[in-house]
Design a protein around this motif. Structure first.
Motif, PDB file in Angstrom:
ATOM      1  N   ALA A   1      35.744  50.096  62.540  1.00 51.55           N
ATOM      2  CA  ALA A   1      36.394  48.835  62.183  1.00 51.55           C
ATOM      3  C   ALA A   1      36.053  48.411  60.763  1.00 51.55           C
ATOM      4  CB  ALA A   1      35.997  47.745  63.175  1.00 51.55           C
ATOM      5  N   GLU A   2      34.781  48.581  60.429  1.00 52.11           N
ATOM      6  CA  GLU A   2      34.370  48.090  59.115  1.00 52.11           C
ATOM      7  C   GLU A   2      35.036  48.899  57.999  1.00 52.11           C
ATOM      8  OE1 GLU A   2      30.292  47.367  56.637  1.00 52.11           O
ATOM      9  OE2 GLU A   2      30.152  47.659  58.789  1.00 52.11           O
ATOM     10  N   THR A   3      35.018  50.209  58.180  1.00 53.25           N
ATOM     11  CA  THR A   3      35.650  51.057  57.169  1.00 53.25           C
ATOM     12  C   THR A   3      37.139  50.746  57.058  1.00 53.25           C
ATOM     13  OG1 THR A   3      34.137  52.769  57.888  1.00 53.25           O
ATOM     14  CG2 THR A   3      35.929  53.440  56.433  1.00 53.25           C
ATOM     15  N   PHE A   4      37.737  50.611  58.195  1.00 56.72           N
ATOM     16  CA  PHE A   4      39.157  50.331  58.169  1.00 56.72           C
ATOM     17  C   PHE A   4      39.438  48.998  57.491  1.00 56.72           C
ATOM     18  CE2 PHE A   4      42.764  48.113  59.996  1.00 56.72           C
ATOM     19  CZ  PHE A   4      43.778  48.975  59.633  1.00 56.72           C
ATOM     20  N   LEU A   5      38.630  48.019  57.850  1.00 53.93           N
ATOM     21  CA  LEU A   5      38.879  46.692  57.297  1.00 53.93           C
ATOM     22  C   LEU A   5      38.767  46.716  55.781  1.00 53.93           C
ATOM     23  CD1 LEU A   5      39.538  43.787  57.863  1.00 53.93           C
ATOM     24  CD2 LEU A   5      37.101  43.318  58.087  1.00 53.93           C
ATOM     25  N   ARG A   6      37.816  47.463  55.280  1.00 53.17           N
ATOM     26  CA  ARG A   6      37.657  47.536  53.827  1.00 53.17           C
ATOM     27  C   ARG A   6      38.907  48.157  53.190  1.00 53.17           C
ATOM     28  NH1 ARG A   6      36.149  51.592  50.838  1.00 53.17           N
ATOM     29  NH2 ARG A   6      35.356  52.803  52.588  1.00 53.17           N
ATOM     30  N   ARG A   7      39.349  49.216  53.758  1.00 51.81           N
ATOM     31  CA  ARG A   7      40.526  49.865  53.179  1.00 51.81           C
ATOM     32  C   ARG A   7      41.787  49.031  53.395  1.00 51.81           C
ATOM     33  NH1 ARG A   7      40.066  55.763  55.507  1.00 51.81           N
ATOM     34  NH2 ARG A   7      42.217  55.800  54.810  1.00 51.81           N
ATOM     35  N   PHE A   8      41.809  48.394  54.508  1.00 52.60           N
ATOM     36  CA  PHE A   8      42.950  47.523  54.790  1.00 52.60           C
ATOM     37  C   PHE A   8      43.028  46.406  53.753  1.00 52.60           C
ATOM     38  CE2 PHE A   8      44.926  44.186  57.589  1.00 52.60           C
ATOM     39  CZ  PHE A   8      46.154  44.818  57.710  1.00 52.60           C
ATOM     40  N   ARG A   9      41.890  45.864  53.428  1.00 58.44           N
ATOM     41  CA  ARG A   9      41.863  44.807  52.406  1.00 58.44           C
ATOM     42  C   ARG A   9      42.305  45.344  51.056  1.00 58.44           C
ATOM     43  NH1 ARG A   9      35.894  42.420  53.410  1.00 58.44           N
ATOM     44  NH2 ARG A   9      36.264  41.282  55.321  1.00 58.44           N
ATOM     45  N   GLU A  10      41.850  46.541  50.778  1.00 64.78           N
ATOM     46  CA  GLU A  10      42.235  47.113  49.484  1.00 64.78           C
ATOM     47  C   GLU A  10      43.742  47.301  49.404  1.00 64.78           C
ATOM     48  OE1 GLU A  10      39.908  50.614  49.475  1.00 64.78           O
ATOM     49  OE2 GLU A  10      38.047  49.575  48.972  1.00 64.78           O
ATOM     50  N   GLU A  11      44.300  47.779  50.477  1.00 64.85           N
ATOM     51  CA  GLU A  11      45.752  47.938  50.480  1.00 64.85           C
ATOM     52  C   GLU A  11      46.438  46.584  50.381  1.00 64.85           C
ATOM     53  OE1 GLU A  11      47.509  50.495  50.157  1.00 64.85           O
ATOM     54  OE2 GLU A  11      45.860  51.910  50.268  1.00 64.85           O
ATOM     55  N   SER A  12      45.881  45.629  51.100  1.00 60.99           N
ATOM     56  CA  SER A  12      46.465  44.291  51.049  1.00 60.99           C
ATOM     57  C   SER A  12      46.391  43.728  49.645  1.00 60.99           C
ATOM     58  CB  SER A  12      45.716  43.353  51.976  1.00 60.99           C
ATOM     59  OG  SER A  12      46.224  43.434  53.254  1.00 60.99           O
ATOM     60  N   LYS A  13      45.291  44.018  49.011  1.00 60.64           N
ATOM     61  CA  LYS A  13      45.143  43.509  47.654  1.00 60.64           C
ATOM     62  C   LYS A  13      46.184  44.154  46.740  1.00 60.64           C
ATOM     63  CE  LYS A  13      41.886  43.031  43.880  1.00 60.64           C
ATOM     64  NZ  LYS A  13      40.535  43.306  43.385  1.00 60.64           N
ATOM     65  N   ALA A  14      46.335  45.457  46.918  1.00 59.93           N
ATOM     66  CA  ALA A  14      47.336  46.147  46.087  1.00 59.93           C
ATOM     67  C   ALA A  14      48.724  45.586  46.363  1.00 59.93           C
ATOM     68  CB  ALA A  14      47.296  47.641  46.377  1.00 59.93           C
ATOM     69  N   SER A  15      49.039  45.386  47.656  1.00 59.12           N
ATOM     70  CA  SER A  15      50.379  44.855  47.932  1.00 59.12           C
ATOM     71  C   SER A  15      50.513  43.419  47.461  1.00 59.12           C
ATOM     72  CB  SER A  15      50.760  44.928  49.407  1.00 59.12           C
ATOM     73  OG  SER A  15      49.799  45.464  50.161  1.00 59.12           O
ATOM     74  N   SER A  16      49.425  42.680  47.559  1.00 64.24           N
ATOM     75  CA  SER A  16      49.491  41.304  47.086  1.00 64.24           C
ATOM     76  C   SER A  16      49.772  41.277  45.586  1.00 64.24           C
ATOM     77  CB  SER A  16      48.171  40.590  47.390  1.00 64.24           C
ATOM     78  OG  SER A  16      48.149  39.325  46.828  1.00 64.24           O
ATOM     79  N   GLN A  17      49.090  42.154  44.891  1.00 68.61           N
ATOM     80  CA  GLN A  17      49.266  42.194  43.438  1.00 68.61           C
ATOM     81  C   GLN A  17      50.695  42.609  43.088  1.00 68.61           C
ATOM     82  OE1 GLN A  17      47.241  41.126  41.166  1.00 68.61           O
ATOM     83  NE2 GLN A  17      48.798  41.617  39.619  1.00 68.61           N
ATOM     84  N   ILE A  18      51.140  43.639  43.732  1.00 69.25           N
ATOM     85  CA  ILE A  18      52.457  44.167  43.382  1.00 69.25           C
ATOM     86  C   ILE A  18      53.557  43.209  43.829  1.00 69.25           C
ATOM     87  CG2 ILE A  18      53.070  45.522  45.431  1.00 69.25           C
ATOM     88  CD1 ILE A  18      53.620  47.837  43.490  1.00 69.25           C
ATOM     89  N   SER A  19      53.279  42.468  44.889  1.00 72.70           N
ATOM     90  CA  SER A  19      54.300  41.522  45.339  1.00 72.70           C
ATOM     91  C   SER A  19      54.419  40.352  44.380  1.00 72.70           C
ATOM     92  CB  SER A  19      53.990  41.018  46.754  1.00 72.70           C
ATOM     93  OG  SER A  19      52.825  40.232  46.754  1.00 72.70           O
ATOM     94  N   LYS A  20      53.389  40.172  43.574  1.00 72.84           N
ATOM     95  CA  LYS A  20      53.510  39.120  42.556  1.00 72.84           C
ATOM     96  C   LYS A  20      54.306  39.619  41.372  1.00 72.84           C
ATOM     97  CE  LYS A  20      48.988  37.470  43.440  1.00 72.84           C
ATOM     98  NZ  LYS A  20      47.681  37.422  42.817  1.00 72.84           N
ATOM     99  N   GLU A  21      54.275  40.920  41.185  1.00 75.19           N
ATOM    100  CA  GLU A  21      54.961  41.474  40.022  1.00 75.19           C
ATOM    101  C   GLU A  21      56.447  41.672  40.288  1.00 75.19           C
ATOM    102  OE1 GLU A  21      52.865  45.084  39.486  1.00 75.19           O
ATOM    103  OE2 GLU A  21      50.969  44.099  39.046  1.00 75.19           O
ATOM    104  N   GLN A  22      56.791  41.882  41.513  1.00 74.81           N
ATOM    105  CA  GLN A  22      58.175  42.187  41.831  1.00 74.81           C
ATOM    106  C   GLN A  22      58.665  41.259  42.928  1.00 74.81           C
ATOM    107  OE1 GLN A  22      60.371  44.164  40.612  1.00 74.81           O
ATOM    108  NE2 GLN A  22      59.142  45.241  39.097  1.00 74.81           N
ATOM    109  N   PRO A  23      59.803  40.667  42.725  1.00 77.10           N
ATOM    110  CA  PRO A  23      60.301  39.740  43.753  1.00 77.10           C
ATOM    111  C   PRO A  23      60.891  40.441  44.957  1.00 77.10           C
ATOM    112  CG  PRO A  23      61.844  39.860  41.948  1.00 77.10           C
ATOM    113  CD  PRO A  23      60.680  40.713  41.552  1.00 77.10           C
ATOM    114  N   PHE A  24      61.036  41.743  44.872  1.00 77.93           N
ATOM    115  CA  PHE A  24      61.683  42.441  45.984  1.00 77.93           C
ATOM    116  C   PHE A  24      60.679  42.980  47.003  1.00 77.93           C
ATOM    117  CE2 PHE A  24      64.559  42.805  42.342  1.00 77.93           C
ATOM    118  CZ  PHE A  24      65.615  42.065  42.851  1.00 77.93           C
ATOM    119  N   PHE A  25      59.439  42.626  46.840  1.00 76.73           N
ATOM    120  CA  PHE A  25      58.447  42.919  47.863  1.00 76.73           C
ATOM    121  C   PHE A  25      58.184  41.646  48.648  1.00 76.73           C
ATOM    122  CE2 PHE A  25      56.972  46.098  44.675  1.00 76.73           C
ATOM    123  CZ  PHE A  25      57.190  47.213  45.449  1.00 76.73           C
ATOM    124  N   VAL A  26      57.929  41.813  49.930  1.00 71.79           N
ATOM    125  CA  VAL A  26      57.482  40.657  50.674  1.00 71.79           C
ATOM    126  C   VAL A  26      56.119  40.258  50.110  1.00 71.79           C
ATOM    127  CG1 VAL A  26      56.346  42.035  52.456  1.00 71.79           C
ATOM    128  CG2 VAL A  26      57.083  39.722  52.970  1.00 71.79           C
TER     129      VAL A  26
END
Ligand SMILES: Nc1ncnc2c1ncn2[C@@H]1O[C@H](COP(=O)(O)OP(=O)(O)OP(=O)(O)O)[C@@H](O)[C@H]1O
Length: 825
Positions: free
Chosen positions: A60-85
């Protein structure tokens, strides 16, 4: 697991911020709830992943860390592009049974996914969408959003019709679609692969959508080409009106997807398309990653070109598009203007041939291998236009100047494909993936302490193996580049648009051809396979007519091999090679495509308001300090304006050549000089001040929530304005600066001493008593006769007084002398 609330989450508050309100839908690997972000009172989507089976205290811990990283990447990219949720955050909670439930917090979208739309259309037996319409509709999500992600070496990893969300209302101009699940889809699959390496790969992916390398890692690495495969399948499904998996059922998905002879090209699926379109698709669904289009942008561009290429003979392209974009542009075109399609009577706007309505069909449509077998046309032969198998019309010579008309919501005509309507299956058969999220089956995680709470994307992406969903570095090409063998496409077949043809176009292998019986591949592959049956759990999202993918239904025949299957030449011998080869065949000369690196994001400034949660926060949900709105800055203390005139100027106004003094202008110049520090001192500074204004205007749009204007969120560049010896004041808004300047001028006027009567000409020539002739009304007032000075008047008084005294004394002397003379006499 209740279908109304699979995780029994409704009513709970996640991380103290997000109230779970209602169930939205359930997919293969997640359940989506509608929730309320309590603070700002905004609706959010809470996507809860059904990973209980894969997570325990150790993972769980490993997954959560990677999950957050992915979320962070998507969060960042979703700010750059309006066509991402827009990704707001992510976290992990536990069910009542103690099962781990990772979740993402996403912006709430009004609309429906493409998957849902396809399912609904199918349930209503509506016509499918033409290819050109699909290209236009999905273009921003692909050519802008996904291409942008690919450029940043992020890939989606699980492109399905559910990945495209069609918005009811455009939150920003031109934004009518959003791409979902970027990055997180892959990390979820990665986890499953790692913690359960022996699990069947088919269990992790939607049947039919998984790229070959996702089912057989020996074929190569995942990469943007993996998304290309998924994109092609999505288009095919939208054109077909049913999941591709239904066409290949009979064996498990892997054996079909991995069969080099049975590539899911349009023609193999029963869709009649012209050669260029077939070729582009064949390359997109090639077995080997190395033989596919390298990224979404190239695939999409080539497909658009292929459709466009038919224009000279078929006039199917939008005229405006042709004029505006003569060549494939490297620039993504968000919100591409949708010009009315023009089409002739006998063609459709989707690259398909349409027979004029009402004409009898003399020859049944021939598809794929049949068509290939019955035609002498090959891909190498000079293109002589579509073969008219009906014999009703000459193949080329279009009628002279047919009336062009706008293509309005084409019914069957637009699709031009006859596909037997398979009954919509319910929750069919044994889903081999339902166990992925069957939390009820998971007991091992019970009692393990969950790291609950919103764990918003905080950690910087690790560069290690567990990091972001990065595209692997390209592998050097082999000495002998493989060739992509595109099959000699059979000639396109005219397909009647209306009335519906009595004879169905066969799906793969369902051709009535005798050759079918002789196909060795057909042997023993019929029959329902649980692996291909409906992979979706019962979902309200799909109740309206079955899921767009993964639904098992009636058995379909197994496709016959193509006469010369796509990619078969290289693929048949290549599967053993695990290398990812990014070389492209010389046999298929690639038109000069723009380098993807030239792809630019559409808007350098995010159009969407940033997430209310800080991407840099860690642990429990942290509310991002909101950027200070412009309006707030207006209220910030600026400066004691009254003090300005008396203060020496730090930055004097630009040295203007001294002008000959002329009374009123000199006064005005002096006043303006006091206010001058507010204005930029140089043209460059003026330009610097003008820029933010433009920027503000450009961003003066509302956020998707329609609550706060984006301009509030995007502070303009700060401009330091030095005023006198006061501390430097930062004034952001050009309007403010103007206002400030005006107020300061006013203050200067107020604080200035009253105009002195001394005027230059009088001071320099005090003896002069005559004023020059006024040249204007203003001057006439300034040069009017002035009152005599007080000093002179006082002198007159003194003289008069002295005269009076002298006269008085003289009188007194005279009287005294008169008395004296009188006394003597
Ligand atoms: N941000 C969102 N706002 C509103 N609805 C959403 C949002 N994200 C997903 N949904 C909807 O929630 C439902 C379930 O989504 P989910 O991603 O779990 O499954 P899916 O996309 O339908 O299928 P799959 O994940 O199997 O491809 C879908 O109807 C989807 O459109």
């Amino acid at each position: 697991m209740s279908s109304l609330d699979p995780f029994r989450m409704i009513g709970k508050t996640l991380a103290g911020h997000f109230l779970v309100q209602s169930l939205v839908g359930e997919g293969r690997s997640s359940v989506v709830y509608k929730g309320l972000h309590i603070g700002p009172k905004k609706a959010v989507a809470l996507k809860c992943y059904k990973l209980g089976a894969w997570l325990d205290g150790g993972t769980a811990e490993t997954f959560l860390r990677r999950f957050r990283e992915e979320s962070k990447a998507s969060s960042q990219i979703s700010k750059e592009q309006p066509f991402f949720v827009r990704s707001i955050g992510s976290g992990m909670t536990t069910s009542d049974e103690g099962v781990y439930i990772p979740y993402s917090v996403l912006e709430w979208l009004d609309g429906r996914s493409l998957g849902r739309e396809l399912a609904e259309r199918r349930a209503r037996a509506e016509s499918t969408r033409p290819l050109t319409e699909l290209l236009m509709r999905l273009e921003p999500a692909v050519k802008v959003a996904l291409a942008h992600a690919h450029k940043q070496k992020i890939l989606h990893g699980d492109i399905t019709p559910g990945s495209f969300f069609l918005l009811d209302k455009e939150p920003a101009p031109g934004v009518s679609i959003k791409l979902l699940d970027l990055g997180t889809a892959k990390v979820v699959r990665d986890l499953a692969r790692e913690v359960a390496p022996k699990a069947a790969p088919q269990a992790l992916f939607s049947p039919g959508h998984a790229a070959p390398e996702q089912l057989d890692p020996k074929l190569g690495e995942w990469g943007p080409w993996t998304d290309v495969y998924g994109l092609a399948v999505v288009l095919l499904e939208a054109m077909l009106g049913r999941p591709v998996a239904e066409s290949v059922q009979g064996k498990d998905a892997a054996s079909i997807v991995l069969d080099p002879k049975k590539r899911p090209t349009p023609r193999n699926l029963g869709i009649s398309v012209f050669d260029p379109v077939e070729r582009v698709f064949a390359k997109a669904v090639a077995l080997l990653p190395a033989e596919r289009w390298p990224n979404a942008f190239e695939f999409w561009s080539e497909l658009e070109d292929a459709v466009r290429a038919e224009e000279p003979t078929r006039r199917v392209l939008p005229t405006k598009m042709e004029e505006d974009e003569p060549e494939a542009s490297t620039e993504p075109r968000p919100g591409l203007a949708r010009p009315p399609y023009t089409t002739s009577d006998d063609t459709s706007p989707n690259g398909l041939l349409i027979e004029p309505a009402g004409l009898p069909r003399s020859v049944p449509p021939q598809v794929g291998p049949l068509a290939a077998a019955s035609s002498s046309t090959s891909s190498t032969a000079p293109k002589a236009g579509p073969t008219d198998v009906t014999g009703l019309k000459p193949p080329v010579a279009p009628p002279p100047a047919p009336p062009f008309r706008p293509m309005v919501a084409p019914p069957v005509v637009g699709m031009g494909v006859q596909v037997p309507k398979a009954p919509v299956a319910g929750a069919a058969g044994a889903s081999n993936v339902t166990n992925v999220g069957n939390v009820a089956n998971v007991t091992g995680a019970a009692g393990v302490q969950a790291s609950a709470g919103l764990s918003h994307v905080a950690n910087p992406p690790s560069s290690g193996s567990g990091g972001l969903f990065k595209i692997p570095p390209p592998t050097p090409p082999p000495a002998t580049p493989k060739k992509v063998q595109t099959p000699p496409p059979p000639p396109p077949v005219r397909v009647s648009s209306a009335p519906p043809l009595p004879q169905p176009v066969p799906t793969i292998g369902e051709s009535p051809s005798p050759a079918r019986a002789s196909s060795p591949d057909m042997a023993g592959v019929r029959g329902s396979s649980p692996d291909l049956s409906g992979a979706r759990a019962s979902s309200p999202d799909h109740m309206a007519g079955g899921g767009a993918s993964g639904r098992a239904s009636q058995p379909h025949a197994i496709p016959r091999p193509m006469a010369k299957p796509a990619g078969a030449g290289g693929a048949a011998s290549a599967p053993a090679s695990p290398t990812t080869i990014r070389s492209f065949p010389a046999a298929a000369p690639k038109p000069s495509r723009p380098d993807l690196s030239a792809l630019k994001p559409v808007a350098s400034q995010p159009l969407i308001a940033p997430s209310p949660l800080s991407p840099s926060g860690s642990g429990s949900a942290s509310v991002r300090p909101k950027p200070e709105p412009v309006e707030v800055r207006r209220d910030t203390p600026t400066m004691p304006l009254e003090a300005v005139p008396d203060t020496p100027r730090v930055s004097p106004p630009p040295a203007s050549p001294p002008t000959p003094p002329s009374p009123p202008p000199a006064l005005e110049t002096t006043r303006a000089a006091h206010a001058a520090p507010i204005a930029p001192a140089t043209p460059a500074a003026q330009a610097a001040q003008a820029e933010p204004a433009d920027e503000l205007d450009a961003n003066a749009t509302t956020s998707p929530d329609g609550v706060r204007p984006v301009r509030e969120m995007v502070p303009p560049p700060k401009t330091n304005v030095a005023v006198g010896n006061l501390p430097t004041v930062i004034v952001d808004d050009p309007e403010q600066r103007k206002e400030l300047a005006a107020r300061q001028r006013e203050t200067v006027r107020i604080a200035m001493p009253p105009p002195t009567p001394a005027v230059p000409w009088e001071a320099t020539n005090p003896n002069s008593q005559s004023a020059p002739a006024p040249s204007s009304a203003g001057e006439s007032e300034a040069l009017a006769p002035r009152p005599r000075p007080v000093r002179k008047r006082r002198g007159l008084w003194v003289v008069a007084l002295l005269s009076f005294i002298i006269v008085f004394l003289l009188g007194a002397v005279f009287i005294a002398l008169w008395h004296y003379s009188t006394d003597l006499t």
